[in-house]
Scaffold this motif. Structure first.
Motif, PDB file in Angstrom:
ATOM      1  N   TYR A 111       4.659   2.304  -8.620  1.00 28.69           N
ATOM      2  CA  TYR A 111       4.844   1.793  -7.532  1.00 28.69           C
ATOM      3  C   TYR A 111       5.884   2.674  -6.835  1.00 28.69           C
ATOM      4  O   TYR A 111       7.009   3.373  -7.397  1.00 28.69           O
ATOM      5  CB  TYR A 111       5.715   0.420  -7.660  1.00 28.69           C
ATOM      6  CG  TYR A 111       4.828  -0.594  -8.112  1.00 28.69           C
ATOM      7  CD1 TYR A 111       4.178  -1.655  -7.113  1.00 28.69           C
ATOM      8  CD2 TYR A 111       4.817  -1.054  -9.565  1.00 28.69           C
ATOM      9  CE1 TYR A 111       3.509  -2.585  -7.439  1.00 28.69           C
ATOM     10  CE2 TYR A 111       4.154  -2.356  -9.920  1.00 28.69           C
ATOM     11  CZ  TYR A 111       3.073  -2.848  -8.901  1.00 28.69           C
ATOM     12  OH  TYR A 111       2.296  -3.958  -9.247  1.00 28.69           O
ATOM     13  N   HIS A 112       5.960   2.576  -5.468  1.00 29.15           N
ATOM     14  CA  HIS A 112       6.851   3.104  -4.714  1.00 29.15           C
ATOM     15  C   HIS A 112       7.766   2.233  -4.093  1.00 29.15           C
ATOM     16  O   HIS A 112       7.746   0.980  -4.523  1.00 29.15           O
ATOM     17  CB  HIS A 112       6.186   3.650  -3.279  1.00 29.15           C
ATOM     18  CG  HIS A 112       5.132   4.813  -3.401  1.00 29.15           C
ATOM     19  ND1 HIS A 112       5.414   6.087  -3.356  1.00 29.15           N
ATOM     20  CD2 HIS A 112       4.024   4.612  -3.650  1.00 29.15           C
ATOM     21  CE1 HIS A 112       4.364   6.622  -3.579  1.00 29.15           C
ATOM     22  NE2 HIS A 112       3.164   5.718  -3.643  1.00 29.15           N
ATOM     23  N   PRO A 144       1.990   4.031  -0.681  1.00 30.51           N
ATOM     24  CA  PRO A 144       3.131   4.653   0.151  1.00 30.51           C
ATOM     25  C   PRO A 144       3.469   3.539   1.246  1.00 30.51           C
ATOM     26  O   PRO A 144       2.604   2.943   1.631  1.00 30.51           O
ATOM     27  CB  PRO A 144       2.819   5.997   0.667  1.00 30.51           C
ATOM     28  CG  PRO A 144       1.634   6.226  -0.052  1.00 30.51           C
ATOM     29  CD  PRO A 144       0.948   5.238  -0.445  1.00 30.51           C
ATOM     30  N   MET A 145       4.872   3.836   1.629  1.00 29.86           N
ATOM     31  CA  MET A 145       5.493   2.737   2.732  1.00 29.86           C
ATOM     32  C   MET A 145       6.096   3.799   3.825  1.00 29.86           C
ATOM     33  O   MET A 145       6.487   4.616   3.478  1.00 29.86           O
ATOM     34  CB  MET A 145       6.493   2.030   2.026  1.00 29.86           C
ATOM     35  CG  MET A 145       5.964   0.903   1.100  1.00 29.86           C
ATOM     36  SD  MET A 145       7.276  -0.205   0.427  1.00 29.86           S
ATOM     37  CE  MET A 145       7.682   0.750  -1.094  1.00 29.86           C
ATOM     38  N   VAL A 166       8.366  -3.017   6.107  1.00 30.02           N
ATOM     39  CA  VAL A 166       7.758  -1.795   5.948  1.00 30.02           C
ATOM     40  C   VAL A 166       6.348  -1.812   6.309  1.00 30.02           C
ATOM     41  O   VAL A 166       5.585  -3.058   6.396  1.00 30.02           O
ATOM     42  CB  VAL A 166       7.732  -1.174   4.296  1.00 30.02           C
ATOM     43  CG1 VAL A 166       9.260  -1.252   4.033  1.00 30.02           C
ATOM     44  CG2 VAL A 166       6.897  -2.049   3.372  1.00 30.02           C
ATOM     45  N   THR A 167       5.542  -0.695   6.713  1.00 31.18           N
ATOM     46  CA  THR A 167       4.205  -0.626   6.822  1.00 31.18           C
ATOM     47  C   THR A 167       3.496  -0.008   5.509  1.00 31.18           C
ATOM     48  O   THR A 167       4.013   1.125   5.015  1.00 31.18           O
ATOM     49  CB  THR A 167       3.705  -0.079   8.068  1.00 31.18           C
ATOM     50  OG1 THR A 167       4.292  -0.447   9.000  1.00 31.18           O
ATOM     51  CG2 THR A 167       2.187   0.256   8.228  1.00 31.18           C
ATOM     52  N   THR A 168       2.524  -0.774   4.809  1.00 32.06           N
ATOM     53  CA  THR A 168       1.920  -0.254   3.579  1.00 32.06           C
ATOM     54  C   THR A 168       0.590  -0.755   3.784  1.00 32.06           C
ATOM     55  O   THR A 168      -0.082  -1.439   4.759  1.00 32.06           O
ATOM     56  CB  THR A 168       2.614  -0.735   2.582  1.00 32.06           C
ATOM     57  OG1 THR A 168       2.193   0.148   1.503  1.00 32.06           O
ATOM     58  CG2 THR A 168       2.571  -2.000   2.365  1.00 32.06           C
ATOM     59  N   VAL A 177       4.652  -5.451   6.292  1.00 29.81           N
ATOM     60  CA  VAL A 177       5.182  -6.467   5.402  1.00 29.81           C
ATOM     61  C   VAL A 177       6.664  -6.573   5.397  1.00 29.81           C
ATOM     62  O   VAL A 177       7.501  -5.859   5.413  1.00 29.81           O
ATOM     63  CB  VAL A 177       4.763  -6.062   3.769  1.00 29.81           C
ATOM     64  CG1 VAL A 177       5.703  -6.836   2.933  1.00 29.81           C
ATOM     65  CG2 VAL A 177       3.412  -5.791   3.453  1.00 29.81           C
ATOM     66  N   PHE A 178       7.027  -7.941   5.564  1.00 33.10           N
ATOM     67  CA  PHE A 178       8.249  -8.427   5.691  1.00 33.10           C
ATOM     68  C   PHE A 178       9.153  -8.937   4.368  1.00 33.10           C
ATOM     69  O   PHE A 178       8.461  -9.728   3.848  1.00 33.10           O
ATOM     70  CB  PHE A 178       8.759  -9.349   6.901  1.00 33.10           C
ATOM     71  CG  PHE A 178       8.678  -8.707   8.266  1.00 33.10           C
ATOM     72  CD1 PHE A 178       9.325  -8.154   9.054  1.00 33.10           C
ATOM     73  CD2 PHE A 178       7.132  -8.524   8.668  1.00 33.10           C
ATOM     74  CE1 PHE A 178       9.149  -7.635  10.411  1.00 33.10           C
ATOM     75  CE2 PHE A 178       6.878  -8.244   9.991  1.00 33.10           C
ATOM     76  CZ  PHE A 178       7.629  -7.798  10.778  1.00 33.10           C
TER      77      PHE A 178
END
Length: 288
Positions: A111-112, A144-145, A166-168, A177-178
């Motif tokens: 995971y990142h 990745p985020m 983030v955007t993933t 994603v919040f």
């Protein structure tokens, strides 16, 4: 001399991270799990990758802090369901580092990580008095985020609160994603303002997942702005009672949510755990 696994994880930086964890795993095989109160439990440890992540699965979990929980056990709980994205609340940065390392070394899940620290707090997260640990939200993602945003709400209530965004990738598609943690129970007036801030940002995105501990039941008025934008992954959970709503806490309340905007739920589950006062809520999504 064997390095204690929790201590070894603190050294996890750059290319040395896997080497340190591998040494810790070898030491564990020789000396066994640590005594009560240490990092490790007496449960058998997997030594191979358990599975790949489920690419369309997201999870929210309040880790509980302070709680006497092992990060190795927390990692095993997450690995059991292998989500693509995990949003954690009440998370100490050092604990999240260790959880991520244990997921990779003991379960083969890579995971990142991004952090949404709102407090530097020694009593919550330890550390040296002049360098206390970071406390707040965190997101683990197998992809990745990008475009990380960490926002502290103008008024947190009795403790600073905020959201991390983030955007993933989820299910092969780009998703915003919040992850948030709202003010404590009986602090409705603070949650009302916090939801307005969060909803204003969520509304900017056609496709979004909002994870978190909202400290409010579904028909709480302060959640109305989010209900106007998104639906909960549990089809029975709405502001007005229309069916059985799965509870997510030890006190049998629904406080944890996966709100979906422009995304359809496929299936969801509340997974009970003894390692927090909140259960894990995860859902499989149709992002098409």
């Amino acid at each position: 001399m064997c390095v204690h696994t929790e201590e070894a994880a603190v050294l996890n930086r750059g290319g040395s991270r896997l080497l340190v964890c591998a040494v810790a795993l070898a030491c564990l095989a020789l000396v066994g799990p640590s005594a009560p109160g240490g990092a490790l439990s007496g449960a058998p440890l997997p030594v191979k990758a358990v599975k790949d992540v489920v690419p369309n699965r997201v999870m929210t979990w309040n880790l509980c802090n302070p709680c006497d929980a092992s990060n190795l056990d927390r990692a095993a709980e997450i690995a059991r369901h292998a989500p693509q994205v995990v949003g954690m609340q009440e998370a100490c940065a050092r604990d999240v580092d260790r959880i991520r390392d244990y997921l990779e070394v003991f379960h083969g899940l890579v995971y990142h990580v991004e952090y949404g620290t709102v407090l530097e707090n020694w009593s919550r997260c330890g550390g040296a008095p002049w360098n206390p640990g970071g406390f707040g939200q965190a997101i683990l993602s197998a992809a990745p985020m990008t475009d990380r945003v960490n926002v502290e709400y103008p008024e947190g209530g009795s403790e600073d609160r905020g959201y991390l965004a983030v955007t993933t990738e989820v299910g092969g598609r780009s998703v915003r994603v919040f992850n948030t943690h709202l003010a404590q129970r009986r602090q409705e007036e603070f949650r009302e303002g916090q939801v307005r801030v969060l909803a204003g940002e969520v509304a900017r995105h056609d496709r979004a997942v909002v994870l978190g501990d909202f400290n409010a039941v579904p028909d709480a008025p302060e959640l109305d702005p989010l209900w106007a934008l998104a639906m909960d992954t549990d089809p029975q959970c709405r502001p007005a009672p229309v069916g059985a709503c799965d509870t997510t806490t030890d006190w049998r309340s629904k406080f944890d949510y996966v709100f979906l905007r422009g995304i359809a739920p496929v299936d969801h589950r509340v997974a009970a755990t003894t390692h927090s006062d909140h259960d894990m809520l995860y859902t499989d999504l149709d992002v098409t």
